[in-house]
Design an enzyme around this catalytic site. Structure first.
Site, PDB file in Angstrom:
ATOM      1  N   LYS A  83       0.837  -1.201   0.098  1.00  0.00           N
ATOM      2  CA  LYS A  83       0.050   0.112   0.071  1.00  0.00           C
ATOM      3  C   LYS A  83       0.783   1.398  -0.043  1.00  0.00           C
ATOM      4  CE  LYS A  83      -4.274   0.947   2.577  1.00  0.00           C
ATOM      5  NZ  LYS A  83      -4.880   0.776   3.701  1.00  0.00           N
TER       6      LYS A  83
HETATM    7  O1  G3P Z   1      -8.948   1.692   4.495  1.00  0.00           O
HETATM    8  C1  G3P Z   1      -8.553   3.118   4.907  1.00  0.00           C
HETATM    9  C2  G3P Z   1      -9.268   3.404   6.040  1.00  0.00           C
HETATM   10  O2  G3P Z   1      -8.615   2.742   7.242  1.00  0.00           O
HETATM   11  C3  G3P Z   1      -9.508   4.870   6.692  1.00  0.00           C
HETATM   12  O3  G3P Z   1     -10.596   4.858   7.506  1.00  0.00           O
HETATM   13  O4  G3P Z   1     -12.033   5.677   9.259  1.00  0.00           O
HETATM   14  O5  G3P Z   1      -9.506   6.480   8.992  1.00  0.00           O
HETATM   15  O6  G3P Z   1     -11.364   7.418   7.684  1.00  0.00           O
HETATM   16  P1  G3P Z   1     -10.972   6.044   8.224  1.00  0.00           P
END
Ligand code: G3P
Length: 220
Positions: A83
């Site tokens: 990633k």
């Molecule tokens: O897959 C990306 C994710 O982990 C981000 O999520 O909730 O931190 O915006 P968030």
């Protein structure tokens, strides 16, 4: 559409893998920091549990560092997808890693133009962060539908991963927009199967049969 769990907690990953709900896993540095157990150990457990794509993120921000980390991460296991953040340096790293046959998930994507550039470099996965777009009053659904249309216009094979999922509604939106993958927190995956009318309906079936005093067809 494939479902991934967005987690670095081995117990959560195992529960969803054993339940037959997930096809893969995504992690990121924030999740790693929150995992509660040593990150290295957590990743080893996850790699031993899930036979599907597992995205592990680089921590370098320069191209050379990202490439070096990506090469090492890819050697950990054949299921690893590297990633990489969608920055100018990340795009260059994508080009190099791609030439080496390493599968790359381009993350932190917020616009159709970023998605276009990473598809032109044959990224394996593109990760638009839906929840964070909705959080600031943008329409994630619009952005992701536009990415879908652009990819279909040019037959790009990069898989669209609906990331930063906040709710079961996001999963439905991902499916309606024709994304290839949605990656969800544990609690959202748990909610996908549940509906109160299912529980009420099941209780009624069982109560009605019991009240009828009939013999069941078979014994469990
Ligand atoms: O897959 C990306 C994710 O982990 C981000 O999520 O909730 O931190 O915006 P968030």
């Amino acid at each position: 559409m494939k479902l991934f769990i967005d987690s670095a907690v081995p117990d959560e990953v195992k529960k969803m893998w054993d339940a037959g709900i997930i096809d893969g896993v995504t992690t990121n540095p924030t999740l790693a920091a929150k995992s509660g157990i040593e990150y290295k150990k957590a990743v080893e457990e996850i790699l031993a549990t899930v036979d599907g794509d597992i995205s592990l993120e680089v921590l370098s921000t320069d191209t050379e560092g990202m490439v070096a980390e990506g090469q090492k991460l890819a050697k950990l296991h054949h299921n690893v997808v590297v990633k990489i953040p969608t920055t100018p340096e990340g795009l260059k790293a994508l080009k190099t890693l791609n030439q080496e046959g390493i599968r790359v998930n381009m993350t932190l994507v917020f616009s159709p133009n970023q998605a276009l550039l990473v598809a032109k470099q044959n990224a394996y996965i593109v990760s638009p962060f839906a929840g964070r777009l909705d959080d600031i009053g943008h329409s994630a659904m619009d952005t992701i539908s536009e990415i879908r249309q652009i990819y279909d216009n040019y037959q790009f094979e990069t898989q669209i991963l609906f990331a930063s999922v906040r709710s079961p509604l996001h999963v439905k939106q991902a499916a309606l927009a024709g994304t290839d993958i949605a990656t969800c927190p544990f609690d959202v995956l748990e909610k996908l199967i549940k509906h109160p009318l299912t529980d009420i309906g099941l209780k009624k079936f069982l109560d009605d049969f019991k009240a009828s005093k009939q013999e069941p067809l078979v014994q469990s």
